[in-house]
Design an enzyme around this catalytic site. Structure first.
Site, short mmCIF file in Angstrom:
data_model
loop_
_atom_site.label_atom_id
_atom_site.label_comp_id
_atom_site.label_asym_id
_atom_site.label_seq_id
_atom_site.Cartn_x
_atom_site.Cartn_y
_atom_site.Cartn_z
N SER A 40 82.37 46.10 48.90
CA SER A 40 83.25 44.98 48.39
C SER A 40 82.83 43.74 49.09
CB SER A 40 84.73 45.35 48.45
OG SER A 40 85.13 45.52 49.83
N ASN A 42 80.17 40.22 48.99
CA ASN A 42 79.56 39.43 47.93
C ASN A 42 79.10 40.05 46.88
OD1 ASN A 42 77.33 36.94 47.49
ND2 ASN A 42 79.38 36.54 47.34
N PHE A 127 75.43 51.00 57.58
CA PHE A 127 76.55 51.61 57.28
C PHE A 127 76.52 52.57 56.24
CE2 PHE A 127 78.30 47.23 57.90
CZ PHE A 127 78.48 47.33 59.34
N ALA A 183 73.95 36.44 44.40
CA ALA A 183 75.43 37.14 43.83
C ALA A 183 76.05 35.89 43.36
CB ALA A 183 76.06 37.74 45.09
N LYS A 235 61.31 41.94 50.94
CA LYS A 235 61.23 40.43 50.79
C LYS A 235 62.26 39.83 51.83
CE LYS A 235 65.65 40.94 48.52
NZ LYS A 235 66.71 39.82 48.40
N ASN A 304 68.98 34.72 54.07
CA ASN A 304 68.09 35.27 55.26
C ASN A 304 67.22 33.91 55.68
OD1 ASN A 304 68.01 38.28 55.89
ND2 ASN A 304 68.31 38.28 53.58
N LYS A 332 76.41 40.11 55.92
CA LYS A 332 75.59 40.83 56.90
C LYS A 332 74.18 40.32 56.39
CE LYS A 332 78.25 42.84 59.63
NZ LYS A 332 78.60 42.53 60.99
N GLN A 334 70.30 40.94 56.60
CA GLN A 334 69.51 41.98 56.45
C GLN A 334 68.23 42.07 57.10
OE1 GLN A 334 70.76 45.23 55.51
NE2 GLN A 334 72.69 43.99 55.62
#
Length: 385
Positions: A40, A42, A127, A183, A235, A304, A332, A334
């Site tokens: 749940s 972004n 996770f 997003a 990417k 990123n 988070k 990545q």
């Protein structure tokens, strides 16, 4: 929408399996597909919004979309789940956007997936394994999964893609969805594209396409799970490199040509790494939305790139964890963890010299090299490539 894009949308809509017996035979409520979104943040909230708009209009799906929420207490003292269900808005990760009245937030993972046969995984990749362990024996035997997760797990036996991890842990088929989609832009219904990667069952892929497809979010399918997933994963490493470089470009008069070179060389390493790991990966996949389009989008405007640029501007003196907490508001990053995982694979297999960009990115992220090392790398590009 531009005429060319409008024409493409109309063409894609006509190609969807609107009259396929596979869908039209599912009008009986007991056979309609039920969807749960596991995550749940972004992107998870945006995915729920897309899916919810389609489950309302398609007879082959239950209207309700469950969204599993990792429960948090907001500064107001309220639970995030309660606020989402009261306001129909994820006030922490996607403020200002209504998700759809048929989206129901649920903090209980087992309850969220109960009776669902279409599971959408969209959590940070670190996770996923823990979530899957909690779901063993708790899902329907006929369930299908799709991963929107970008990343990989590195185990003693070698790298493991997230879709493979989900399949192995839960004993179900897992497709993937990746693409050039930021997003927040999709949330306000700006035109975007994505690619569903599937293994063997085209019918299942078309079901996923129907679930996500909207006039502003064009989805196509490609029979190449590993290729599509690795594009979405790698990417982010290239975007970290782009962020480091962009910090220095203007002052050193390097310009847009250097930015383009980093993207091109990043794509080259993405393709080479993917095909070394999985020889079945198709060249054509890199020209889908999940490939070059996603790479460009992420290098220009993704999280990123932005956090990596901030890291470089601070000379590496502020940690990525600190910048992530400050800039991403709970989301988070990545690329840094993926760079570490890729480096581990390269080191173990003796491939470091074959992938100088991937190697340099990890060495900067881990503090072995200063951010300015990306400039030295870029200055060598014409001679070494």
């Amino acid at each position: 929408m531009a005429p060319a894009l409008e024409a493409q949308v109309q063409e894609e809509e006509q190609s969807l399996p609107q009259n396929n017996n596979f869908y039209n035979s599912l009008n009986d409520a007991t056979h309609r597909s039920k969807v749960t979104v596991i995550g749940s943040g972004n992107w998870g909230s945006v995915a729920s919004k897309l899916i919810a708009s389609n489950t309302l209009r398609l007879a082959s799906f239950h209207d309700e979309v469950r969204m599993w929420v990792y429960e948090e207490t907001l500064p107001s003292g309220e639970k995030l789940t309660d606020v989402i269900n009261r306001t129909n808005e994820n006030v922490k990760y996607l403020p200002g956007i209504k998700l759809g009245q048929n989206v129901v937030a649920d903090p209980d993972l087992e309850n969220a997936v109960r009776d669902s046969n279409m599971l959408v995984f969209v959590t940070p990749h670190q996770f996923v394994e823990g979530i899957c362990k909690r779901l063993v024996g708790k899902i329907r035997e006929d369930a299908e999964a799709i991963s929107l997760v970008k990343g990989m797990e590195v185990k003693m036996e070698g790298p493991c893609m997230i879709s493979t991890l989900i399949s192995q842990q839960l004993g179900i088929n897992c497709s993937v969805l990746m693409g050039a989609n930021i997003a927040n832009e999709i949330a306000v219904e700006k035109f975007s594209e994505a690619t569903v990667g599937y293994r063997n069952n085209r019918e299942v892929a078309e079901r996923w396409v129907q679930l996500f497809y909207t006039p502003y979010f064009i989805v196509t399918a490609a029979q190449d799970v590993e290729g599509v997933e690795l594009c979405g994963t790698l990417k982010n490493v290239v975007a970290i490199a782009a962020g480091f470089l962009y910090c220095f470009v203007d002052g050193l008069e390097m310009g847009n040509n250097t930015k383009a070179a980093i993207m091109r060389l990043g794509l080259r390493e993405m393709k080479a790494f993917s095909k070394l790991l999985f020889p079945s990966v198709k060249d054509s996949t890199f020209f889908e939305s999940c490939g070059v389009a996603d790479l460009i989008t992420t290098c220009l405007g993704g999280r990123n790139r932005k956090v990596a640029e901030a890291y470089a501007r601070n000379g590496g003196k502020r940690s990525f964890d600190e910048l992530e907490a400050e800039m991403l508001q709970g989301q988070k990053l990545q690329g840094v963890s993926t760079a570490s995982e890729v480096y581990e694979v390269l080191s173990h297999r003796g491939w470091l010299e074959l992938f100088p960009l991937f190697s340099t990115v990890h060495e900067i992220c881990s503090g072995l090299l200063p951010p300015s090392a990306i400039v030295e790398y870029s200055e060598k590009l014409p001679r070494s490539f």
